[in-house]
Design an enzyme around this catalytic site. Structure first.
Site, short mmCIF file in Angstrom:
data_model
loop_
_atom_site.label_atom_id
_atom_site.label_comp_id
_atom_site.label_asym_id
_atom_site.label_seq_id
_atom_site.Cartn_x
_atom_site.Cartn_y
_atom_site.Cartn_z
N CYS A 153 -3.99 10.06 5.42
CA CYS A 153 -4.25 9.63 6.80
C CYS A 153 -4.31 10.86 7.69
O CYS A 153 -3.33 11.58 7.80
CB CYS A 153 -3.15 8.68 7.27
SG CYS A 153 -3.29 8.28 9.03
N HIS A 203 0.87 -1.18 0.00
CA HIS A 203 0.00 0.00 0.00
C HIS A 203 0.90 1.23 0.00
O HIS A 203 1.70 1.40 0.92
CB HIS A 203 -0.87 -0.08 1.27
CG HIS A 203 -1.75 1.10 1.53
ND1 HIS A 203 -3.11 1.06 1.32
CD2 HIS A 203 -1.49 2.34 2.00
CE1 HIS A 203 -3.65 2.23 1.66
NE2 HIS A 203 -2.67 3.03 2.07
N ASN A 206 -3.28 8.39 -2.06
CA ASN A 206 -2.93 7.03 -2.46
C ASN A 206 -2.45 7.08 -3.89
O ASN A 206 -2.77 8.00 -4.64
CB ASN A 206 -4.17 6.13 -2.39
CG ASN A 206 -4.59 5.82 -0.97
OD1 ASN A 206 -5.40 6.52 -0.39
ND2 ASN A 206 -4.03 4.79 -0.40
#
Lengths: 305, 305
Positions: free
Chosen positions: A244, A211, A253
């Site tokens: 986040c 990720h 992302n």
């Protein structure tokens, strides 16, 4: 040249990691984004998180949204929906809401773990057993995500052994999947290759995902390094939505459409349609109401791509 | 893991490729950017282009700017300044202006070559000999840059053999350097590795560079793939300034600061100071007057980087 896998599974995380730092959008808007995302052909979708509504107001409707997932599930669609949790209580909420795939996140960096969930890494690692029991009692899958695996926003570099210890504990318990997360977007391909190769050596047949955030421009380079290291599962978010709220500096992302473009050029099958992914990124941008960091959304596919 | 080189030379191209698509800025502004760029420790700077002022108004002051380079040259500074040319006449202008390092660009894609310089690839390749004679007569270095090496904005994918033919012709003549350019930002790491490995096999000891745009998000991934394939020279632009006015969709060279960050993490020495590069990106953004696509300019270095 490294041998590359012929297939990579993309998990679409726009509805969870993508939305969690944004101003809350309506349930109807989430359903519209979900429809666009499912239409891309993606087989796994991280749909929401069962965490504190006061800490993550954008996902405070987790139970309501989970109820909407049923009409996008088998037999109508071949999509696995998962939810992120940060505690056994979150896992119980996810199960009660009808989810049968749970991601439990453990921060390898102690300071981030305490800031994120109010517990240190060791205590969060011990709780894997409790979350696994809840999953097993309900025939749900459990993935353990190791967060801040390369760097902590407070402490700097994370010692690789801290990551390996969490992975070992999770694999010893028999969780279904492992994922390694660059929570704050600091990873670079060489460090990615080094750590993921070490992780591969201890997990046996457990599927491994990664990720990445594109905060420092190296998100796709890191994703490709992960694939070169043998990873066959990658998280991505249409439009490059995401971040986040508890990790200063984290943003974006890796964009699903940019990743699909790169993997297609590498003869790696994802099952995800590029044009529809660009369309979904456009839907995300319209619903969010500000420009998203996607490259393909601006530039489009190449001619003859 | 591939063996990586211990050192990579970055050529700073913000003053040429970075500025050429922008509204023209003043000579004083260019000198301010040059001062910021030289302060980063970079050893090679593409300073300007001697091309048609009507086609590239932003570089119409090439002669005046070249006159300013002397005070940034030896013995005061250890920086090599180069200029891009697209014809023998451009090479003569560069020499007359005092440059002793010339880049002659040949588009591997015929349609791009005609749109860019009014000549097809074959005619432009034949002219390498004329440009080389001008360089040799004046003790100047000559690099041949192969543009649109992976894709043409009009024709789609470029046949690799077209690139190899130009490289072979240039090496047979004995040019000093070769560079392979992803002019429109479509390259991806696997295609980069494949082509650059083929190029390496025919160029012998001739130094090889690569040039990427981040138009589709894969610029840094492609640069890293080039380094994995043995390339030790990379073009980059502070702030990620850049594009080609004759290539629709092209935007943004890879950002020097993002590249330095990635290479530092790979234990590859560039001699370029990261903090000062971020400062130079800030100077570029202020002088240009709009947000630049740099990641590090927004996110900064990581803690303990």
């Amino acid at each position: 040249m490294s041998d590359l896998p012929s297939q990579v599974t993309i998990r679409e995380v726009s509805l969870r990691d993508g939305l969690q730092i944004e101003e809350p959008i309506s349930l109807d808007a989430k359903i519209e984004l979900l429809e666009a995302v499912v239409a891309t052909g993606v087989r796994e979708v991280e749909a929401t998180a069962f965490v504190s509504p006061s800490k993550v107001p954008a996902l405070a409707d987790a139970e309501q949204f989970a109820a909407e997932l049923k009409r996008f599930s088998a037999p109508h669609f071949d999509v696995e929906f998962s939810a992120l949790v940060a505690s056994p209580n979150g896992a119980r909420r996810a199960i009660a809401a009808g989810l049968n795939s749970i991601e439990y996140v453990v921060s390898a960096a102690d300071s981030h773990s305490r800031a994120n969930v109010g517990r240190g890494t060791e205590e969060a690692t011990v709780a894997i057993a409790d979350v696994l029991r809840i999953a097993r009692d309900n025939e749900a899958k459990l993935e353990v995500i190791v967060a801040t695996a390369w760097d902590c926003p407070f402490d700097g570099p994370t010692a690789p052994q801290r990551v390996l210890d969490i992975v070992t504990a999770a694999c010893d318990l028999g969780v279904d999947r492992i994922a390694i997360a660059d929570t704050i977007g600091t990873a670079t391909p060489r460090r990615v290759g080094t750590l993921l190769t070490q992780v591969q050596q201890i997990i046996g047949d457990t599927p491994l995902g990664a990720h990445f955030h594109n905060t420092r421009g190296a998100g796709l380079a890191s994703a490709y390094a992960a694939v070169q290291a043998g990873v066959t599962r990658l998280d991505a978010s249409v439009g490059g939505l995401g971040g986040c709220p508890f990790a200063p500096g984290a943003s974006g992302n890796i964009a699903t459409e940019d990743l699909v473009y790169l993997l297609r050029d590498s003869d790696i099958d994802t099952g995800v349609d590029l044009d529809r992914t660009i369309e979904a990124a456009g839907v995300a941008q319209r619903l969010i109401g500000h420009e998203l960091p996607s490259s393909l959304l601006r530039a489009g596919d190449r001619i003859g791509g």
